[in-house]
Scaffold this active site. Sequence first.
Site, PDB file in Angstrom:
ATOM      1  N   GLY A  95      37.238  39.539  28.935  1.00  0.00           N
ATOM      2  CA  GLY A  95      37.830  39.070  30.197  1.00  0.00           C
ATOM      3  C   GLY A  95      38.743  40.088  30.861  1.00  0.00           C
ATOM      4  O   GLY A  95      38.913  40.081  32.089  1.00  0.00           O
ATOM      5  N   GLU A  96      39.341  40.977  30.065  1.00  0.00           N
ATOM      6  CA  GLU A  96      40.313  41.925  30.641  1.00  0.00           C
ATOM      7  C   GLU A  96      39.596  43.014  31.432  1.00  0.00           C
ATOM      8  O   GLU A  96      38.578  43.533  30.995  1.00  0.00           O
ATOM      9  CB  GLU A  96      41.138  42.582  29.520  1.00  0.00           C
ATOM     10  N   SER A  97      40.208  43.380  32.565  1.00  0.00           N
ATOM     11  CA  SER A  97      39.560  44.339  33.460  1.00  0.00           C
ATOM     12  C   SER A  97      39.405  45.709  32.799  1.00  0.00           C
ATOM     13  O   SER A  97      38.397  46.391  32.980  1.00  0.00           O
ATOM     14  CB  SER A  97      40.340  44.473  34.770  1.00  0.00           C
ATOM     15  N   ILE A 157      36.477  45.570  30.551  1.00  0.00           N
ATOM     16  CA  ILE A 157      35.243  45.556  31.348  1.00  0.00           C
ATOM     17  C   ILE A 157      34.934  46.966  31.837  1.00  0.00           C
ATOM     18  O   ILE A 157      33.798  47.431  31.785  1.00  0.00           O
ATOM     19  CB  ILE A 157      35.383  44.579  32.543  1.00  0.00           C
TER      20      ILE A 157
END
Length: 1460
Positions: free
Chosen positions: A658-660, A663
């Site tokens: 979920g963390e940018s 990603i």
Amino acid sequence: MGRLKMPPGIKAIEEEPEDYESCSEKATLACMINSEVAAVLAVMRRNVRWGGRYMSGDDQLEHSLIQSLKALRKQIFSWQNQWETVNPTLYLQPFLDVIRSDETGAPITGVALSSVYRILTLDVIDQNNANVEEAMHSVVDAVNSCRFEVTDPASEEVVLMKILQVLLACMKSKASVMLSNQHVCNIVNTCFRIVHQAGSKGELLQRIARHTMHELVRCIFSHLPEVDNTERALVNGGNKVKQEVTGPDNEYAFNSRQLENGNSGSEYDGQLSSGSFASNASGVPMAGMMDDSAIGAGKDAVPLDLHLMNEPYGVPCMVEIFHFFCTLLNALEHIGVGPRSNTIAFDEDVPLFALGLINSAIELGGPSIRSHPRLLGLIQDELFRNLMQFGLSASPLILSMVCSIVLNLYQHLRTELKLQLEAFFSCVILRLAQSKYGASYQQQEVAMEALVDFCRQKTFMVEMYANLDCDITCSNVFEDLANLLSKSAFPVNCPLSSMHILALDGLIAVIQGMAERIGNGSGSSEQAPVKLDEYTPFWMVKCDNYGDPNHWVPFVRRRKYIKRRLMIGADHFNRDPKKGLEFLQGTHLLPDKLDPQSVACFFRYTAGLDKNLVGDFLGNHDEFCVQVLHEFAGTFDFQDMNLDTALRLFLETFRLPGESQKIQRVLEAFSERYYEQSPQILANKDAALLLSYSLIMLNTDQHNVQVKKKMTEEDFIRNNRHINGGNDLPREFLSELYHSICKNEIRTTPEQGAGFPEMTPSRWIDLMHKSKKTAPFIVSDSRAYLDHDMFAIMSGPTIAAISVVFDHAEHEDVYQTCIDGFLAVAKISACHHLEDVLDDLVVSLCKFTTLLNPSSVEEPVLAFGDDSKARMATVTVFTIANRYGDYIRTGWRNILDCILRLHKLGLLPARVASDAADESELSPADPGHGKPIANPSSAAHMPSMGTPRRSSGLMGRFSQLLSLDTEEPRSQPTEQQLAAHQRTLQTIQKCHIDSIFTESKFLQAESLLQLARALIWAGGRPQKGSSSPEDEDTAVFCLELLIAITLNNRDRIVLLWQGVYEHIANIVQSTVMPCALVEKAVFGLLRICQRLLPYKENLADELLRSMQLVLKLDARVADAYCEQITQEVSRLVKANAAHIRSQMGWRTITSLLSITARHPEASEAGFDALLFIMSDGAHLLPANYVLCAEASRQFAESRVGQAERSVQSLDLMAGSVDCLARWAREAKEAMAEEDVAKMSLDIGEMWLKLVQGLRKVCLDQREEVRNHALLSLQRCLTGVDEIQQSHSLCLQCFDPVIFTMLDDLLEISQGQSQKDYRNMESTLILAMKLLSKVFLQLLHELSQLTNFCKLWLGVLSRMEKYTKVKVRGKKSEKLQELVPELLKNTLLVMKTKGVLMQRSALGGDSLWELTWLHVNNIAPSLQSEVFPDQEQEQLKQADEKTGTSIPSEAVVAKVAGTAG
């Protein structure tokens, strides 16, 4: 070749010359063609247009069509040449002109087509004809461009049918080989157009058109095995025949001509122009075979492909045709179901038609397809992709056809379709066969039927296991299919249905396949377990030779081991990633020092990992995790793949964090890999990264319900401006990506549950990429290489499934199917030494025999006879026990429970226990008995132990049934009852229960031991407090069986002995009253000893020691069986005396015999045995001498029976001295001096024991025995010379034996019990004689002793006492006469030998003095009689001379020492 086959009526006469024959044949052909011309002309004349003449203004009087026909008529009879040399075009062309003409009506065209058809079927035209190629092409071209006026619908259908007829005849003709690829394509194209058009016509035309299409496909593809690979140009050039709408410049365009049906020049609605066809098909290019062949991507490719299409037909046209069928299926993907202008029901009809054609092509092309890469490529990709899609169709018909095609493909091309087959089973069969995925019952049934068909292919499951289950990158298809079958066979809360039986058939087919392979041998039946001793990259394990079982079998077993370990590792990883990796390092699947590549491969190739954990690991900023991420991306193959497809595949393997930042890292790795492999459009990896991000955002935007305002295509294109190295990406490229994401979401969260996945387009692309790199397909033969491993996986569920179906089934045929399954399972378990599985099977089957159920039925025998399931199960249990007993372990208990139940019901043959034990009884060890040794169980007062006490055996039960009960009168049994009894009897006969025990000698050691333990367990259970007669009966029966197998396995007695002995000991020691069980135990034990002693010398002591149990019997029990026990012991001794060598063994035997001495019934047999041992010393040994002497003494003293026996016993004792003498002689001859001395001592001891025994009998109350004992004792004592005994022994026999005996006799004669001892006087006389005789005989040795004086005084004092003894109150005259007489003799001898004489030694001569002191008390006159006075002086002189004859003290001491 090419000769016409004449009808019988016009057949040339054989005797005629050959030229006449050929002339006749020519004439016949000419006549036939003439009749066809006449037929066409006749129909044409009926039409006004053709019937009248033309106006005189015209150049010709008749129409050219009629002229050409008439011209042909003239020519045919005038042709002189052989018919083969005539150009077929000459006689075909006039008809073809009629067919092509648009002026002719349907009836005329129809007749012309019929004529062409008949000429083609005359077999006149073949490949040897002149210009045949041109002729065939003309026919095809003419028929393909057939034109006619439609007058009425019926005649139009007739023409269309005839077109089909002619085209099929062209393909079936011998000259069809001359057709080019192009023409064959045109034929198929025309036929398909008629199929398409027939939708709006009559049913008959539809069916004929479809049938013709199938026949065409069969004709064309049956040619495939014979053709060379002419496709090479197509393949090598990499050119694909593309499709475009007809062009005027392309004369080979498939659809350049049309069937035109015009009426007064106007075309009617249903015309088959390519345009109208295409529009009917909603834009699907069906009208052109491939929408037409504008060949190749570039102009330079055209000549090459044109050349190929004009060659005689072969692979190129087959590729085109097959491709067309696949496009038919493709077209359907894009068509929604609903009303349409096309009359074929697309939802079911078209796919079925296309699939049917494809199936025919595959059936006939078969394995040859493998040699043609383009055909194979179509099957691998396009066809299989469509099959996957249609496999999930709601129509059972389509599903059934798809499954048939896949089965055909498996048979012919499985080596090329490994991953496709995996996908088909995972995504179609396994999904449809289970209701949880929403499949209808019909779909489930069809899928299950298909699966069962596959299971019936003998090697299918093995190949699935070897290729897929043992491959770390593939799913466990074998395991999933086996589980599916066993689960589907389970009726859960519902009655048995056809689906359950179907699944059972599949399971049993797999099991029977394994059972059949057993006989074919195996590369390695006892395979060593796989171990990994050191780390090797598990994803790089390779096999040297996939065709050689010696290589691939260990390879796949190793791979399966790795796969299992990886699954365990995944389980550990999901609980704790760190521990999971440590576990894999411990099993050598990861290196001791982790490296990024190995961890990346673990993530990539291991099923069952938690995708969230993998995503977190890959997104981590730790340097090692980043390296793992890049290695992970490197495992993907994105070659020639769309960006969205690549992204989908990548994100399917883990959950995007979920963390940018995470990603960002993940997408960077992806973009780098994608750009590296597919740099065609993208300028750099940054462009790939930005576009990937953009796609993820678009995906969220389009598929997140919370986003209300969705991004448009324009928005998406605008957002991605200038990202491709400052330039824009092509609009079409972005548009395609946009629509792909909108239609099909990229799932960033893994699918819930570990079900069977759907086949998405991106997964299919990935599958095609993988299939290029996957390991070769392993083809198994008919040997059992992997069956052990496979069976271990499926045995438990299989047994459970078959058992449940068997339980629920109600029909004989289902029972039989289950029984076949049980027997196959047993065979495999035994072959692969899976004892636990066999035990489970036996336990399961025993439940169905109903024999273990507590009997609630009033008449269990009848119930059993009426229950065919129970009877079949019973026969199966015993079949397994007899065939595969070697591998049964704990299952013996259940089998035994069944046997005991049959025994209780009286259904066992009485011979079950006896046969085994008695078979060798007919050859007794000692033939001298004249008859076989009787079985102790036949004792009169005991019921036979082979049967229960009540009326037993099946006929006994039957007679009970027939008898009339006194209390409750019973009617005669009905026919049904009689039949039930008969069935029961037959069932028990089929079981061969007795052979389990009679053949036990062939059982493996471990199984035999378990059988014995089961018997002990079953027989030992009643020992809890009071036991009922029935329980005792069971215990007796078990003991019988135990003894039977013990006797049957004499060579392996060591294995069984401990258990058998303990069981018998337990019975003997816990029984206080006589009963059948203890009798059986005792006699069984004796029988075992009796039978085994000759064979097992090393066990002889053990066996004989066991007989001491008999001595421990409770007194009441011992008394009851004493006689039979003795008879048995007697038999044992007679048969095995030579085999009993140890003292301990003899001690047991003699103890048993001694006990019988006082038993009225038993003593005779006991004495008989003793007689056998001691007579003539036959079986006397140093080991048993003392024991036998003691036993004889017991018999001599025993007052049971006649005194004669006691006398005989004494004779035995006395006679045994000869043995001692013989042993002494033999020892002297054969042994060294030291050994002789030792032996002499031993013999002396024995002799002493013997005389001690006799001394005791001398005190017997019976005169006869007493006196005989004295004589025997005298014989033994006087025979001592032969034994050459020492001085000390002489002394020992006097004091403890003779003196004691004389004293005891004296005491008895003077005691109170005189009335018990009759005629003691004679005994005393004999005793005195014995004393005198022995003393004199041993005088020389005695005189050497130091204490001779004391001994001599002892003799004198006894003589003195005996002279004074009073018998019955008065002195005995006889003794008073006898004693002085004896004394005188003794003194004379002593005088003669110089033992007694007066010496003048210092200290006085005490012997002389004391002698006369005593002698004077007895007979004062003796001194003067023996030593007259006149000789006194001589005596003195003699004294001086012979003083040296008395040995010195030292010598005496030495002799005494030696004696001691």
